[in-house]
Design a protein around this motif. Structure first.
Motif, PDB file in Angstrom:
ATOM      1  N   MET A   1      14.337  52.002  42.221  1.00 17.57           N
ATOM      2  CA  MET A   1      14.615  50.733  41.810  1.00 17.57           C
ATOM      3  C   MET A   1      16.072  50.730  41.429  1.00 17.57           C
ATOM      4  N   ARG A   2      16.817  49.752  41.907  1.00 17.70           N
ATOM      5  CA  ARG A   2      17.970  49.627  41.574  1.00 17.70           C
ATOM      6  C   ARG A   2      18.345  49.374  39.835  1.00 17.70           C
ATOM      7  N   ALA A   3      19.380  50.285  39.674  1.00 14.55           N
ATOM      8  CA  ALA A   3      19.535  50.259  38.102  1.00 14.55           C
ATOM      9  C   ALA A   3      20.234  48.979  37.793  1.00 14.55           C
ATOM     10  N   ARG A   4      21.125  48.593  36.670  1.00 17.96           N
ATOM     11  CA  ARG A   4      21.533  47.418  36.128  1.00 17.96           C
ATOM     12  C   ARG A   4      22.252  46.737  37.380  1.00 17.96           C
ATOM     13  N   LEU A   5      22.139  45.438  37.428  1.00 18.68           N
ATOM     14  CA  LEU A   5      22.872  44.522  38.420  1.00 18.68           C
ATOM     15  C   LEU A   5      24.412  44.783  38.006  1.00 18.68           C
ATOM     16  N   THR A   6      25.276  44.341  39.045  1.00 22.58           N
ATOM     17  CA  THR A   6      26.457  44.511  38.707  1.00 22.58           C
ATOM     18  C   THR A   6      26.828  43.433  37.814  1.00 22.58           C
ATOM     19  N   LEU A   7      27.681  43.559  36.733  1.00 15.93           N
ATOM     20  CA  LEU A   7      28.184  42.657  35.495  1.00 15.93           C
ATOM     21  C   LEU A   7      29.076  41.554  36.387  1.00 15.93           C
ATOM     22  N   PHE A   8      28.813  40.203  35.927  1.00 15.32           N
ATOM     23  CA  PHE A   8      29.567  39.055  36.352  1.00 15.32           C
ATOM     24  C   PHE A   8      30.236  38.568  35.337  1.00 15.32           C
ATOM     25  N   VAL A   9      30.806  39.310  34.546  1.00 12.57           N
ATOM     26  CA  VAL A   9      31.255  38.640  33.128  1.00 12.57           C
ATOM     27  C   VAL A   9      32.710  37.894  33.337  1.00 12.57           C
ATOM     28  N   VAL A  10      33.232  38.504  34.456  1.00 11.49           N
ATOM     29  CA  VAL A  10      34.608  37.591  34.605  1.00 11.49           C
ATOM     30  C   VAL A  10      34.188  36.267  35.225  1.00 11.49           C
ATOM     31  N   SER A  11      33.268  36.037  35.680  1.00  6.80           N
ATOM     32  CA  SER A  11      32.763  34.457  35.993  1.00  6.80           C
ATOM     33  C   SER A  11      31.645  33.860  35.190  1.00  6.80           C
ATOM     34  N   VAL A  12      31.044  34.567  34.503  1.00  3.07           N
ATOM     35  CA  VAL A  12      29.840  34.115  33.846  1.00  3.07           C
ATOM     36  C   VAL A  12      30.017  33.938  32.480  1.00  3.07           C
ATOM     37  N   LEU A  13      29.580  32.711  32.031  1.00  2.00           N
ATOM     38  CA  LEU A  13      29.833  32.469  30.584  1.00  2.00           C
ATOM     39  C   LEU A  13      28.839  33.365  29.803  1.00  2.00           C
ATOM     40  N   LEU A  14      29.187  33.896  28.856  1.00  2.00           N
ATOM     41  CA  LEU A  14      28.363  35.103  28.041  1.00  2.00           C
ATOM     42  C   LEU A  14      27.600  34.017  27.002  1.00  2.00           C
ATOM     43  N   GLY A  15      26.442  34.373  27.362  1.00  2.00           N
ATOM     44  CA  GLY A  15      25.416  33.796  26.267  1.00  2.00           C
ATOM     45  C   GLY A  15      24.855  32.572  27.099  1.00  2.00           C
ATOM     46  N   ALA A  16      25.431  31.929  28.166  1.00  2.00           N
ATOM     47  CA  ALA A  16      24.957  30.881  28.918  1.00  2.00           C
ATOM     48  C   ALA A  16      23.230  30.965  29.267  1.00  2.00           C
ATOM     49  N   CYS A  17      22.930  29.744  29.510  1.00  2.00           N
ATOM     50  CA  CYS A  17      21.741  29.406  29.953  1.00  2.00           C
ATOM     51  C   CYS A  17      21.687  29.406  31.383  1.00  2.00           C
ATOM     52  N   ALA A  18      21.082  30.542  32.045  1.00  3.93           N
ATOM     53  CA  ALA A  18      21.581  30.914  33.660  1.00  3.93           C
ATOM     54  C   ALA A  18      20.391  30.642  34.401  1.00  3.93           C
ATOM     55  N   ARG A  19      20.984  30.408  35.552  1.00  5.48           N
ATOM     56  CA  ARG A  19      20.001  30.373  36.949  1.00  5.48           C
ATOM     57  C   ARG A  19      20.495  31.331  37.820  1.00  5.48           C
ATOM     58  N   ASP A 196      43.191  28.610  34.429  1.00  2.00           N
ATOM     59  CA  ASP A 196      42.911  27.508  35.488  1.00  2.00           C
ATOM     60  C   ASP A 196      44.018  26.459  35.345  1.00  2.00           C
ATOM     61  N   ASP A 197      45.142  26.465  36.204  1.00  2.00           N
ATOM     62  CA  ASP A 197      46.291  25.505  36.239  1.00  2.00           C
ATOM     63  C   ASP A 197      45.606  24.168  36.513  1.00  2.00           C
ATOM     64  N   LYS A 198      44.606  24.044  37.380  1.00  6.67           N
ATOM     65  CA  LYS A 198      44.293  22.837  38.009  1.00  6.67           C
ATOM     66  C   LYS A 198      43.417  22.030  36.916  1.00  6.67           C
ATOM     67  N   PHE A 205      34.407  29.364  38.042  1.00  9.88           N
ATOM     68  CA  PHE A 205      33.057  29.534  38.551  1.00  9.88           C
ATOM     69  C   PHE A 205      32.245  28.502  37.593  1.00  9.88           C
ATOM     70  N   GLN A 206      32.626  28.296  36.210  1.00  9.82           N
ATOM     71  CA  GLN A 206      31.950  27.620  35.250  1.00  9.82           C
ATOM     72  C   GLN A 206      32.978  27.132  34.118  1.00  9.82           C
ATOM     73  N   LYS A 207      32.956  25.997  33.785  1.00  8.03           N
ATOM     74  CA  LYS A 207      33.975  25.325  32.833  1.00  8.03           C
ATOM     75  C   LYS A 207      33.276  25.351  31.691  1.00  8.03           C
ATOM     76  N   ALA A 208      33.759  26.350  30.633  1.00  2.00           N
ATOM     77  CA  ALA A 208      33.235  26.340  29.209  1.00  2.00           C
ATOM     78  C   ALA A 208      34.486  26.178  28.150  1.00  2.00           C
TER      79      ALA A 208
END
Length: 569
Positions: A1-19, A196-198, A205-208
């Protein structure tokens, strides 16, 4: 079984309700099953508490342990409960080979800190002796869940990869002012890479509404020691971001939604969390101080109005408000309404329909955030009412939550970590302590400073790591199993501990002489230097991704303390 998934902290909001996939909410489906409790659901799965007896049962029955990390306010947790955990094949597989457990992550800060990168919901599989086999992020459809369960059963000897995240640096040293300056430059560069200059804000990935990142911009925009060009850039970025993120402010009740899907601010997720409300209130108050723009003041008032009018009851503040209406009931008289539909209503129609559930358990972290934000707002606007509300809350929280060995996460009742006097949490202590000091600064009420010093002493006695420096995320837990036996030292929580200690140490000597001596302030300064040495590692900074505002603020606070050369302004 693969171990931990690769972390996506650079693009994922910490603590967000995720899908984890673009799955749609079942149309017309009442996703009532989201309450993270062990309560049986009709036709679905019965969850056990996540505790030592669950692992002991797994050992007796030759099973694995599955943890469902869920949040009361989390939309995709509701969906996963209504769909995946009501699927007959999933239920059968779990009952055959697993002890299925569930945690309300707001009630368990230790679980929230450890697995925030994976949720919410987060799904974690353990062996009966507490070794972690895998962690999975967000909503898992039934077929995906079945594959994970089968993979886990065939890979019992596996285990998660070791990580240096939330592990202290060896050596137990202290950072100097010059070393802090270099680290501050590194952190600011890292943050700047995500700007994000724009669309404003950080990440695409997600605006928070990342309040602590915004606070860094506002602080630097007002810093006379910085070059004019730097101040102008930071001012422009701060005001542009605050203007853009204002699309997430509820135009009817105030308050700010948790985030927006995609690269713009146009697709809100409607959860309202205190961890976003309080920093946003501080941001808009500071923006008004910077600009004297009445629009910024109006937004600050909208944030305050929501906190006082919708997240406060019996003098205390709740932690969260659900995205959806009636997501926790089977009552046919209370039909489910998705947040997108509910928050499109005007005030009259909302009140006629009812109000999305509020988590009314009064946690010290969230109440500390509210107290600090109201103190800042009162200081900027001379709002005596806001100050009075904060003072009532602070004193009631001290009376109800302060115990002999720490600040209880819940008042006078057991929580899922065992009796409330058993395990205490750094996030509760540092945020509530910081709130007390902020309120003391605007009231000069000595009881607030006395309580803050008690909290500091408890932190130092029960969570301080003398060998390395820095603070563990919670006190020792005698019932901890497997991976939980080794306490973590997270960067973000230590950043707030540093901010609390610096706020104490920098109180003017005339106002604190009765409370603690210069030698005591010097000891806090040393603790700050050792803490930052322990936690400011490359691994921790990489892990935080765009979420570095609180770290930059802690470094700036510490640098000012060191540069002043004495424990006062």
């Amino acid at each position: 079984m693969r171990a931990r998934l690769t972390l996506f902290v650079v693009s994922v909001l910490l603590g967000a309700c995720a899908r984890s996939a673009p799955s749609a909410v079942p149309q017309g489906k009442n996703t009532h099953g989201g309450a993270p409790s062990a309560t049986p659901k009709a036709g679905g799965l019965t969850f056990a508490p996540f505790d030592k007896p669950a692992f002991e049962r797994a050992a007796r029955e030759g099973k694995l342990v599955l943890l469902d990390g869920a949040a009361e306010w989390c939309h995709w947790c509701h969906v996963m409960d209504a769909v995946t955990y009501h699927d007959g094949q999933v239920v059968a597989a779990l009952e055959k080979g697993f002890v299925a457990t569930r945690v309300d992550i707001d009630a368990r800060p230790d679980i929230q800190e450890r697995y925030a990168d994976y949720g919410w919901p987060a799904t974690i599989v353990f062996t009966a002796d507490g070794r972690e086999l895998g962690a999975y992020r967000g909503y898992l459809a039934p077929d995906r869940m079945l594959a994970i369960l089968e993979e886990a059963r065939s890979a019992r000897a596996g285990g998660a990869e070791s990580s240096k995240v939330a592990v202290p640096r060896e050596g137990g040293g202290e950072l100097t002012a010059s070393e802090l300056a270099a680290l501050e430059a590194d952190v600011l560069t890292r943050m700047g890479a995500f700007y994000d200059d724009k669309e404003g804000g950080y990440g695409t990935f997600q605006k928070a509404p990342l309040g602590w990142n915004n606070a860094v911009l506002l602080r630097r925009a007002a810093d006379p020691s910085l070059p004019e060009e730097t101040r102008a850039r930071e001012r422009n970025r701060a005001l542009f971001t605050l203007e853009k993120q204002a699309k997430l402010i509820d135009p009817v009740w105030g308050g700010i939604y948790q985030y927006s899907d995609g690269a713009t601010w146009e697709r809100p997720h409607y959860e309202k969390l205190m961890t976003f409300q309080a920093p946003a209130l501080e941001n808009y108050a500071d923006a008004y101080t910077l600009t004297k723009d009445p629009v910024q003041l109006a937004r600050a008032r909208a944030m305050k109005g929501y906190l006082v009018g919708h997240l406060r009851r019996d003098d205390l503040f709740g932690a969260t408000q659900d995205a959806d209406l009636n997501a926790h009931t089977n009552d046919a008289r209370k039909p489910f309404m998705a947040g997108q539909s509910f928050y499109a209503l005007d005030d009259t129609k909302r009140r006629a329909a009812g109000e999305p559930r509020v988590e009314w358990r009064a946690y010290p972290k969230e109440n500390g955030l509210a107290i600090a934000a109201l103190s800042r707002y009162a200081d900027v606007t001379n709002d005596a009412y806001a100050k009075a509300l904060a003072l009532v809350t602070a004193k009631k929280m001290v009376a109800s939550h302060m115990q002999k060995n720490g600040l209880a996460h819940e008042a006078g009742a057991p929580n899922e970590a065992g009796p409330s006097a058993k395990v205490f949490h750094l996030a509760d202590a540092s945020h509530f302590g910081r709130g007390l000091v902020a309120l003391y600064a605007v009231t000069k009420d000595p009881a607030l400073l006395s309580a803050a010093l008690v909290i500091r002493d408890l932190m130092m006695r029960t969570m301080w790591d003398e060998a390395h420096g820095g603070f563990f995320t919670h006190t020792h837990d005698a019932d901890a199993i497997g991976v939980f036996q080794k306490r973590r030292m997270p960067l973000d929580e230590n950043a707030f501990a540093v901010r609390f200690l610096v706020a104490l140490a920098r109180l003017p000597s005339a106002s604190r002489a009765w409370a603690f001596a210069d030698e005591d302030a010097a000891a806090m300064k040393k603790a700050v230097a050792r803490t930052l040495f322990a936690v400011l590692t490359k691994e921790n900074l990489d892990d935080r991704g765009r979420m570095l505002g609180e770290v930059a603020l802690a470094i700036a606070d510490a640098r000012e303390l060191f540069l002043v050369g004495r424990a006062e302004r």
